[in-house]
Design a protein around this motif. Structure first.
Motif, mmCIF file in Angstrom:
data_model
loop_
_atom_site.group_PDB
_atom_site.id
_atom_site.type_symbol
_atom_site.label_atom_id
_atom_site.label_comp_id
_atom_site.label_asym_id
_atom_site.label_seq_id
_atom_site.Cartn_x
_atom_site.Cartn_y
_atom_site.Cartn_z
ATOM 1 N N UNK A 25 -2.349 -37.151 20.274
ATOM 2 C CA UNK A 25 -1.631 -38.400 19.640
ATOM 3 C C UNK A 25 -1.850 -39.556 20.626
ATOM 4 N N UNK A 26 -1.897 -40.645 20.085
ATOM 5 C CA UNK A 26 -1.990 -41.883 20.951
ATOM 6 C C UNK A 26 -0.816 -42.921 20.666
ATOM 7 N N UNK A 27 0.223 -42.965 21.719
ATOM 8 C CA UNK A 27 1.414 -43.709 21.406
ATOM 9 C C UNK A 27 1.008 -45.184 21.690
ATOM 10 N N UNK A 28 1.499 -46.057 20.837
ATOM 11 C CA UNK A 28 1.111 -47.416 20.945
ATOM 12 C C UNK A 28 2.278 -48.324 20.777
ATOM 13 N N UNK A 31 -6.038 -43.487 12.756
ATOM 14 C CA UNK A 31 -5.496 -42.857 11.664
ATOM 15 C C UNK A 31 -4.297 -41.980 12.019
ATOM 16 N N UNK A 32 -4.489 -40.585 11.748
ATOM 17 C CA UNK A 32 -3.468 -39.605 11.661
ATOM 18 C C UNK A 32 -3.047 -39.424 13.192
ATOM 19 N N UNK A 33 -3.920 -39.850 14.096
ATOM 20 C CA UNK A 33 -3.593 -39.668 15.432
ATOM 21 C C UNK A 33 -2.943 -40.613 16.146
ATOM 22 N N UNK A 34 -2.518 -41.674 15.424
ATOM 23 C CA UNK A 34 -1.666 -42.940 15.830
ATOM 24 C C UNK A 34 -0.082 -42.719 15.848
ATOM 25 N N UNK A 39 5.006 -51.447 8.771
ATOM 26 C CA UNK A 39 5.025 -49.823 8.972
ATOM 27 C C UNK A 39 4.512 -49.166 7.659
ATOM 28 N N UNK A 40 4.747 -49.558 6.754
ATOM 29 C CA UNK A 40 4.392 -48.962 5.375
ATOM 30 C C UNK A 40 2.934 -49.163 5.232
ATOM 31 N N UNK A 41 2.410 -50.305 5.642
ATOM 32 C CA UNK A 41 0.611 -50.635 5.636
ATOM 33 C C UNK A 41 0.038 -49.636 6.774
ATOM 34 N N UNK A 42 0.767 -49.503 7.713
ATOM 35 C CA UNK A 42 -0.109 -48.595 8.700
ATOM 36 C C UNK A 42 0.343 -47.062 8.286
ATOM 37 N N UNK A 52 1.560 -42.257 12.076
ATOM 38 C CA UNK A 52 3.003 -42.035 12.289
ATOM 39 C C UNK A 52 3.716 -43.550 12.800
ATOM 40 N N UNK A 53 5.002 -43.773 12.295
ATOM 41 C CA UNK A 53 5.582 -45.263 12.777
ATOM 42 C C UNK A 53 6.908 -44.942 12.907
#
Ligand code: NAP
Length: 267
Positions: A1-4, A26-29, A45-48, A54-55
């Motif tokens: 996972x990449x946390x931004x 994608x799912x790794x975000x 958040x819903x667009x992402x 994950x948001x």
């Protein structure tokens, strides 16, 4: 996972960076979206989330150090670390210095708190976690952080301060594995001018027009995301911005004239 972590993610460039990061990872975000307007954050958040990211949305006013610290602590508590910090939250002000009464000079302080100090506080709190992940720090400055512009003394001060802080930090982190990317956009087609403060420190609703030469927000965000991924030291946007860096060295007074002309042409 990449946390931004993205500040100022509710609108404009920050919201578009969030959407493009979500598309890319994608799912790794894991996207931590911070700003004051929770309803707008929920939309982003819903667009992402629609592309699998994950948001987490966090109401944050970056002009308060405690809220910047809380943003970073909550992120680490929930996701165990931070890979990318994007210091994007910002606000502008337009007034000639001689129009600002002395009791209104705290306008300068407020612009500094949001643009410069907000970035310093988030970066300081996140630094141990970014060192652990050998992560990336991004600062969304402005061409106004490279060149002085008329009517923008408060905004330019805050953006020059960002330039100095992040250039200096980059040298401190040179062998650490953490990179610092500074973005210098020119005029971008966002609502920033609608939120701009005037000499009284009030939102100046007369300033609703966007220059027809403004860069589309998608292009600006794409350049920032690309520079972040490539660990570039900086991204200077627009041909004038790139040329300006050289002209400033060779013929600085010419740059002053260019700066005055560029502002005169804005509605
Ligand atoms: N647009 C341009 O022409 C341009 C050019 C060069 C550089 N930039 C820089 O790009 C960045 C983004 O600007 P933009 O054009 O996307 O403007 P924008 O559309 O007005 O968005 C600004 C973002 O910053 C957030 N923000 C403002 N004050 C905040 C505070 N006190 N605490 C937390 N968040 C805050 C806003 O969210 P909330 O209101 O929900 O808090 C919003 O998400 C800024 O740093 C700006 O200086 C913009």
């Amino acid at each position: 996972m990449t946390t931004i972590v993205i500040t100022g993610a509710s609108d404009g460039i920050g919201a578009e960076i969030a959407r493009q990061m979500a598309d890319r990872y994608g799912v790794k975000a894991v996207l931590v979206l911070a700003a004051r307007d929770v309803a707008k954050l929920q939309t982003v958040a819903s667009q992402c989330a629609a592309v699998g990211a994950r948001t987490l949305i966090l109401p944050v006013d970056v002009s308060e150090q405690s809220q910047c610290i809380q943003l970073i602590e909550t992120t680490v508590k929930n996701f165990g670390g931070i890979d990318i910090l994007i210091n994007n939250a910002g606000i502008s002000a337009q007034a000639f210095l001689q129009e600002v009464e002395s009791q209104k000079l705290n306008l300068y302080d407020y612009i500094m708190r949001v643009n410069h100090w907000g970035s310093v506080w988030c970066t300081h709190a996140a630094l141990p976690h970014l060192l652990a992940s050998q992560g990336r720090i991004v600062a969304v400055a402005s061409l106004a952080g490279l060149v002085g512009l008329p009517g923008l003394t408060a905004y330019c001060s805050s953006k020059f301060a960002m330039t100095g802080f992040f250039e200096s930090l980059r040298t401190e982190l040179i062998d650490s594995g953490v990179c610092v990317t500074i973005a210098y956009p020119g005029f971008v087609d966002t609502q920033m001018r609608v939120h701009r403060l005037n000499a009284q420190g009030e939102v100046d609703s007369s300033n609703r027009h966007i220059s027809k030469n403004a860069m589309p927000v998608e292009e600006c965000a794409r350049l920032i995301v690309q520079a972040t991924m490539r660990r570039k030291r900086q991204v200077v946007m627009t041909t004038k911005g790139k040329l300006g860096q050289w002209i400033k060295l060779i013929a600085p007074s010419w740059i002053d004239r260019m700066a005055i002309a560029s502002i005169k042409h804005k509605p």
